[in-house]
Design a protein around this motif. Structure first.
Motif, PDB file in Angstrom:
ATOM      1  N   ASN A 188      10.511  -2.469  63.056  1.00  0.00           N
ATOM      2  CA  ASN A 188       8.629  -0.723  63.772  1.00  0.00           C
ATOM      3  C   ASN A 188       9.641   0.103  63.929  1.00  0.00           C
ATOM      4  O   ASN A 188      10.820   0.365  63.993  1.00  0.00           O
ATOM      5  CB  ASN A 188       9.107  -2.232  65.440  1.00  0.00           C
ATOM      6  CG  ASN A 188       9.699  -2.403  65.968  1.00  0.00           C
ATOM      7  OD1 ASN A 188      11.436  -1.787  65.965  1.00  0.00           O
ATOM      8  ND2 ASN A 188       9.681  -3.720  66.367  1.00  0.00           N
TER       9      ASN A 188
ATOM     10  N   GLY B 243       2.802   4.226  59.898  1.00  0.00           N
ATOM     11  CA  GLY B 243       1.436   3.574  60.670  1.00  0.00           C
ATOM     12  C   GLY B 243       1.319   2.200  60.128  1.00  0.00           C
ATOM     13  O   GLY B 243       0.539   1.223  59.527  1.00  0.00           O
TER      14      GLY B 243
ATOM     15  N   SER C  35      -3.120 -11.751  63.650  1.00  0.00           N
ATOM     16  CA  SER C  35      -2.515 -10.800  64.474  1.00  0.00           C
ATOM     17  C   SER C  35      -3.599  -9.933  65.227  1.00  0.00           C
ATOM     18  O   SER C  35      -4.967 -10.427  64.916  1.00  0.00           O
ATOM     19  CB  SER C  35      -2.737 -10.094  63.012  1.00  0.00           C
ATOM     20  OG  SER C  35      -2.305  -8.131  64.053  1.00  0.00           O
TER      21      SER C  35
ATOM     22  N   ASP D   9      -3.942  -8.021  66.688  1.00  0.00           N
ATOM     23  CA  ASP D   9      -4.038  -6.247  67.453  1.00  0.00           C
ATOM     24  C   ASP D   9      -5.544  -5.290  65.530  1.00  0.00           C
ATOM     25  O   ASP D   9      -4.953  -4.121  65.270  1.00  0.00           O
ATOM     26  CB  ASP D   9      -3.087  -5.584  67.596  1.00  0.00           C
ATOM     27  CG  ASP D   9      -2.211  -5.805  66.647  1.00  0.00           C
ATOM     28  OD1 ASP D   9      -2.222  -6.673  65.361  1.00  0.00           O
ATOM     29  OD2 ASP D   9      -0.596  -5.082  66.801  1.00  0.00           O
TER      30      ASP D   9
ATOM     31  N   ALA E  44      -5.087  -6.075  62.345  1.00  0.00           N
ATOM     32  CA  ALA E  44      -4.167  -5.707  61.505  1.00  0.00           C
ATOM     33  C   ALA E  44      -3.965  -6.513  60.115  1.00  0.00           C
ATOM     34  O   ALA E  44      -4.474  -8.097  61.509  1.00  0.00           O
ATOM     35  CB  ALA E  44      -3.793  -5.293  61.489  1.00  0.00           C
TER      36      ALA E  44
ATOM     37  N   ARG F   1      -8.360  -9.902  58.709  1.00  0.00           N
ATOM     38  CA  ARG F   1      -7.533  -9.509  60.407  1.00  0.00           C
ATOM     39  C   ARG F   1      -8.255 -10.629  60.910  1.00  0.00           C
ATOM     40  O   ARG F   1      -9.109 -10.613  60.901  1.00  0.00           O
ATOM     41  CB  ARG F   1      -8.650  -8.104  60.499  1.00  0.00           C
ATOM     42  CG  ARG F   1      -8.351  -6.581  60.453  1.00  0.00           C
ATOM     43  CD  ARG F   1      -8.872  -5.400  60.363  1.00  0.00           C
ATOM     44  NE  ARG F   1      -8.038  -4.479  60.235  1.00  0.00           N
ATOM     45  CZ  ARG F   1      -8.381  -4.031  59.177  1.00  0.00           C
ATOM     46  NH1 ARG F   1      -9.211  -4.169  57.676  1.00  0.00           N
ATOM     47  NH2 ARG F   1      -8.019  -2.537  58.486  1.00  0.00           N
TER      48      ARG F   1
ATOM     49  N   THR G 192      -0.612  -3.909  58.946  1.00  0.00           N
ATOM     50  CA  THR G 192      -1.349  -2.072  59.459  1.00  0.00           C
ATOM     51  C   THR G 192      -0.718  -1.484  60.690  1.00  0.00           C
ATOM     52  O   THR G 192      -2.062  -1.275  60.854  1.00  0.00           O
ATOM     53  CB  THR G 192      -1.885  -2.586  58.887  1.00  0.00           C
ATOM     54  OG1 THR G 192      -3.383  -3.437  58.919  1.00  0.00           O
ATOM     55  CG2 THR G 192      -2.466  -2.786  56.856  1.00  0.00           C
ATOM     56  N   THR G 193      -0.023  -1.720  61.488  1.00  0.00           N
ATOM     57  CA  THR G 193      -0.081  -1.574  62.381  1.00  0.00           C
ATOM     58  C   THR G 193       1.521  -1.349  62.954  1.00  0.00           C
ATOM     59  O   THR G 193       2.093  -1.936  62.312  1.00  0.00           O
ATOM     60  CB  THR G 193      -0.282  -1.717  63.895  1.00  0.00           C
ATOM     61  OG1 THR G 193      -0.334  -1.398  64.893  1.00  0.00           O
ATOM     62  CG2 THR G 193      -0.135  -3.661  63.876  1.00  0.00           C
TER      63      THR G 193
ATOM     64  N   PRO H 215       3.079  -4.701  65.219  1.00  0.00           N
ATOM     65  CA  PRO H 215       2.264  -5.673  65.593  1.00  0.00           C
ATOM     66  C   PRO H 215       2.337  -6.820  66.696  1.00  0.00           C
ATOM     67  O   PRO H 215       3.436  -6.659  66.641  1.00  0.00           O
ATOM     68  CB  PRO H 215       2.646  -5.683  64.245  1.00  0.00           C
ATOM     69  CG  PRO H 215       4.072  -5.631  63.758  1.00  0.00           C
ATOM     70  CD  PRO H 215       3.938  -4.089  64.615  1.00  0.00           C
TER      71      PRO H 215
END
Length: 359
Positions: free
Chosen positions: A213, A224, A243, A245, A247, A285, A305-306, A309
């Motif tokens: 991270n 990203g 996840s 968020d 993601a 997601r 994809t963050t 996470p």
């Protein structure tokens, strides 16, 4: 997103290559979640003296070294070249605009996994690379006049520079070729070795996790994407989780095999299959995923994809079930208080990995 989309794991297919090595990619026509999620996935495999020619891409990526030792040339926008020694377990953040080359001088094949975001790319679910040299290099498309003026050399020299390298993408260099020597200090800020890093989770007879991270590799903020390496012991289970968020989770099986289940909308099981080394699959997601590995264990590398996470687990002391009041659980499951107490009394540790029943 189409709810009936095929989530079945796939293997990569060879795109091009030769004596120096090969480039493999996962195709969105076979793994539709690549296109739906705007995710690209590929593998670079270099033989001894294999050289992946300098290129830039239309997508930000995370590279992960699956096997071998080698050298990566990395040129960030408006920065000088970094010649970086790389080895198995290395994760490398590659933002937009970076120019890279890869070289293997060892007998063991160098294999690098590439996962990234194609939302700004030319094709959803696919990487498009722009080579600086070779038969498909960008200067082969310009007229000799344009190249001559751009480089301030005569056209004969242009012909030599543009025409001598006839290979495409990957070539094999003569054993006598000299390449720049990598410097260990160049790894700082560019590379994070997931096999040598401090463990973020360590469960006896269960498994171990290292999370990539912005704290341990700040450059992932520009990419990203976040990532993790999970190593599950034989017969262990990874707690069902998702996840929280919004993601996507893209998972590549590095070693071993096991079973994976994914549950989606309306409690429908959308995937129930065996996965093995080389497989790649994508969890949509908010879908819930869980894995149980075979006796020999299983390792996987995932991107999320963050860059930072957050996961919610549905088993263990920190699961959402433990947070809900007894009355809510009784009403939700329509069970007696005795059953609720039995349910709550199980999985009281912070573990997200569960050892086999006989451990």
């Amino acid at each position: 997103m189409k709810m009936d989309i095929d989530l079945f794991p796939r293997l990569a297919k060879k795109e091009f290559g030769g004596d120096g090595g090969s480039y493999f990619a996962w195709c969105p026509s076979e793994l539709a979640m690549l296109r739906e999620g705007n995710i690209g996935a590929a593998k670079l495999a270099l033989e001894k003296n294999g050289f992946a020619l300098p290129r830039y891409s239309d997508s930000a990526k995370v590279a992960y070294v699956l096997q071998g030792n080698g050298v990566a040339g990395i040129v960030l926008p408006e920065k000088e070249e970094k010649v970086v020694p790389i080895k198995k377990g290395d994760a490398i953040a590659l933002p937009f605009g970076v120019v890279t080359w890869w070289f293997n001088k060892e007998d063991t094949e160098l294999v690098v996994l590439l996962l990234g975001d194609t939302s700004k790319g030319h094709k959803a679910g696919e990487f498009t690379d722009f080579f600086l040299t070779g038969s498909s290099g960008i200067f082969t498309g310009f007229s000799p006049e344009f190249v001559s003026r751009a480089w301030d050399v005569d056209e004969k020299t242009v012909s030599t520079l543009v025409g001598n390298q006839t290979g495409k993408g990957i070539v094999k260099l003569p054993a006598s070729s000299k390449m720049p020597e990598p410097k260990k200090e160049t790894r700082c800020g560019l590379v994070y070795n997931c096999e040598e890093a401090p463990l973020d989770v360590d469960i006896k007879n269960g498994g171990r996790v290292v999370v990539l991270n912005t704290k341990n590799l700040p450059l992932v903020a520009e990419v990203g994407l976040g990532a993790d390496l999970v190593r599950l012991d034989g017969g262990a289970m990874c707690s069902p989780g998702f996840s929280c968020d919004s993601a996507l989770q893209v998972t590549y099986i590095v070693r071993g095999s096991g079973r994976v289940q994914v549950v989606g909308i309306d409690g429908r099981r959308v995937l129930d299959t065996t996965v093995k080394a080389g497989n790649l699959f994508i969890v949509p997601r908010f879908y819930v995923v869980s894995k149980i590995c075979d006796p020999d264990g299983m390792d996987w590398f995932s991107i999320i994809t963050t860059p930072n996470p957050i996961f919610t687990h549905l088993a263990g002391r920190t699961s959402v079930w433990k947070a809900l009041s007894p009355e809510v659980l009784e009403a939700s499951f329509q069970v007696s208080s005795e059953v609720e107490k039995l349910f709550r009394s199980k999985r009281t540790s912070d573990e997200i990995f569960f050892p086999p029943p006989n451990c």
